[in-house]
Design a protein around this motif. Structure first.
Motif, PDB file in Angstrom:
ATOM      1  N   PRO A 110       0.619  -0.925   0.121  1.00 26.98           N
ATOM      2  CA  PRO A 110      -0.337  -0.180   0.421  1.00 26.98           C
ATOM      3  C   PRO A 110       0.836   0.852   0.307  1.00 26.98           C
ATOM      4  O   PRO A 110       2.186   1.208  -0.034  1.00 26.98           O
ATOM      5  CB  PRO A 110      -0.849   0.200   1.097  1.00 26.98           C
ATOM      6  N   THR A 123      -3.364   0.098  -3.740  1.00 23.01           N
ATOM      7  CA  THR A 123      -2.583  -0.763  -3.812  1.00 23.01           C
ATOM      8  C   THR A 123      -3.043  -0.927  -4.995  1.00 23.01           C
ATOM      9  O   THR A 123      -4.388  -0.899  -5.929  1.00 23.01           O
ATOM     10  CB  THR A 123      -2.908  -2.602  -3.215  1.00 23.01           C
ATOM     11  N   VAL A 126      -7.649   0.461   0.108  1.00 21.20           N
ATOM     12  CA  VAL A 126      -7.386   0.367   1.483  1.00 21.20           C
ATOM     13  C   VAL A 126      -7.757   1.202   2.952  1.00 21.20           C
ATOM     14  O   VAL A 126      -8.808   0.993   3.082  1.00 21.20           O
ATOM     15  CB  VAL A 126      -5.769   0.312   1.702  1.00 21.20           C
ATOM     16  N   ALA A 128      -7.021  -1.167   8.690  1.00 23.69           N
ATOM     17  CA  ALA A 128      -7.806  -0.712   7.883  1.00 23.69           C
ATOM     18  C   ALA A 128      -8.906  -0.300   8.503  1.00 23.69           C
ATOM     19  O   ALA A 128      -9.708  -1.137   8.454  1.00 23.69           O
ATOM     20  CB  ALA A 128      -7.397  -0.525   6.185  1.00 23.69           C
ATOM     21  N   VAL A 163     -11.591  -2.548   6.059  1.00 26.34           N
ATOM     22  CA  VAL A 163     -11.271  -3.948   6.557  1.00 26.34           C
ATOM     23  C   VAL A 163     -12.733  -4.455   6.843  1.00 26.34           C
ATOM     24  O   VAL A 163     -13.252  -5.369   6.737  1.00 26.34           O
ATOM     25  CB  VAL A 163     -10.272  -3.839   5.908  1.00 26.34           C
TER      26      VAL A 163
END
Length: 524
Positions: free
Chosen positions: A373, A411, A421, A436, A439
């Motif tokens: 990232p 990414t 992200v 993150a 996520v």
């Protein structure tokens, strides 16, 4: 550096009005341009063009032109298109204001933008009038589209019969619009977007987003926000589609409008996707006309995208952009089903990107798999001129080589597919590890008893930052904190576990669908 896989497109050196409507074919003039989703009333392209010219003429007769800024405080109604494009046709600059703003917030934007005219509707007049009076804007400079005593109305202005003025300006430098950044990470700033910026982004979208003249497009995303402004008011009209307007999101009305008007493209923000995937009402409506649901404004998880696609039998795509990039920089093409739906797709034509590591070096894109990232940097003709009267903030955002520092962490693959992200400032540092929120939010939304969720960093008893989940439970479901934490723990690495859970009635979000993490932090 990553370049768009698409060939560069030509960006004409004309005004946005000339670009959108200058080559409108005679055969399309009587096609429907706008549909009022509430009443069903229609406006043809011929009628829209006539209204735009008349509104521009009425403004010009009152001295409005190049150098004038006109504010628009109005929900999504067909007249918005007349007003917005009439302002630009007159050579003036439009600054669009969030319909939910308080009088104080309206006044702040009017003052910062230097607006001397304000266009609104009667339901919003109280706040608009209070703001105008605070700044000394006379009542005859406050246009109330549907009429109010002491103010000009749209029928009155159109009825004056003034033709559109001849105006001259440089499309590459003249400011067409001044939308304001969301303010989720600081004081809102006026984003200077030129006619060329807007034209560039519509031209770039045309090579990726396959909207056609036989499509009906649901316009529930607010026109005052750059997403609705560019993708709906500009791009959809340039593609000669029909825009079906909704003044605000209400699930029942949303479903009714889609069913009744047979909308084929639906542009949304992720909160609407959550409802489409999970709400029982969905099954009571015929949504078979939907071909494509296109999400933007905030990250859409791939499993949520798949759930919507499977439930509705349509294609779900995602894009990425910022107010500062007019806004679109990335999109998943409609005809590329193999691209990961949790990604934001590929760079639009004429666009370049870089990923910067924490040490300021470029992240290397591997020949296979996914890169590490890094902060996403963008360069292209859609990038803003700068922030109004904020050279300091402009310098922080735009470097000397024209790279815009988005503040978003992404990414990329060797095929040029990008995935967001999170935002730099939103990343949680748990015992030195980066976590993150997006996520964890995606994992939370996979739980059948969770209707919505958001994650922020919050202090534990030792004052260390840990992931805290704010959870909205589905109606009638029962869920406790232990069950929430166990669900997340089963799907993530140990350092990514949710350590705290707070149940909440609704996740605070902006009009464009972004989670207002600052509001959640204020509760922490």
């Amino acid at each position: 550096m990553v370049r768009s896989p698409y060939p560069d497109v030509e960006i004409p050196d004309v005004s946005i009005h000339e670009f959108l409507f200058g080559d409108l074919d005679e055969s399309r003039l009587d096609a429907i341009a706008l549909v009022d989703g509430m009443s069903g009333a229609t406006t043809t392209y011929r009628q829209l063009l006539g209204q735009i010219d008349l509104f521009a003429g009425a403004l010009a007769a009152r001295g409005v032109g190049v150098g004038t800024t006109v504010a628009v405080l109005c929900p999504n109604v067909p007249a918005f298109a007349t007003v917005f494009h009439g302002i630009l046709r007159a050579g003036a600059t439009a600054t669009t204001i969030n319909s939910l703003y308080t009088a104080e917030e309206i006044a702040n934007q009017l003052s910062d933008a230097g607006a001397t005219w304000l266009v609104t509707v009667s339901p919003l007049l109280a706040g608009a009038q209070a703001a105008a009076e605070r700044l000394g804007i006379d009542a005859d400079h406050v246009i109330v589209l549907d009429g109010a005593e002491g103010h000009p109305s749209l029928p009155q202005l159109l009825g004056e019969g003034h033709g559109a003025p001849d105006v001259s300006f440089d499309p590459a430098t003249h400011i067409a619009v001044l939308p304001y950044s969301s303010g989720t990470t600081g004081r809102p700033k006026g984003v200077m977007l030129t006619h060329r910026n807007l034209i560039a982004n519509v031209s770039q979208c045309r090579s990726t987003i396959s909207l056609a003249d036989d499509d009906r497009v649901l316009a529930v995303l607010p026109f005052f926000h750059i997403y609705g402004m560019t993708v709906l008011l500009n791009f959809a009209l340039r593609q000669r589609a029909a825009l079906v307007t909704m003044p605000k999101f209400d699930l029942v009305e949303f479903l009714r409008v889609v069913q009744e008007h047979r909308t084929s493209w639906v542009f949304i923000a992720p909160p609407i996707a959550v409802a489409l995937a999970k709400h029982p009402l969905i099954d009571q409506y015929d949504l078979s006309a939907i071909k494509v649901i296109f999400s933007g404004a905030a990250p859409l998880d791939g499993s949520l995208a798949s759930a919507v696609a499977n439930r509705l039998g349509c294609v779900v795509c995602q894009g990425y952009g910022m107010t500062e990039t007019s806004p679109v920089t990335h999109a998943i093409p409609y005809d590329r089903p193999e691209i990961d739906r949790s990604s934001v797709g590929m760079l639009l034509a004429n666009t370049e990107a870089r990923l910067l590591a924490e040490d300021g070096t470029d992240v290397e894109i591997p020949p296979e798999g996914v890169s590490d990232p890094g902060e996403l940097l963008i360069r292209g003709p859609q990038v803003m001129k700068g922030y109004l009267n904020r050279p300091d903030a402009t310098a922080e955002m735009l470097d000397a080589e024209g790279w815009l520092h988005t503040g978003d962490v992404a990414t990329a693959t060797h095929e040029g597919v990008f995935r967001i992200v999170d935002r730099l400032k939103e990343l949680i540092k748990y015992k030195g590890y980066q976590v993150a929120p997006a996520v964890l939010e995606a994992v939370l939304l996979e739980h059948p008893s969770i209707a919505d969720a958001a994650v922020i960093g919050a202090p534990d008893e030792d004052g260390q930052e840990v992931p805290r989940a704010y959870v909205v439970v589905q109606p009638g479901a029962e869920l406790d904190a232990d069950a929430v934490m166990a669900h997340v723990a089963a799907h993530v690495a140990p350092h990514e576990k949710v350590r705290q859970v707070v149940f909440i009635d609704a996740i605070p979000k902006s009009a464009s669908g972004k989670i207002l993490r600052k509001d959640l932090r204020a509760r922490a």
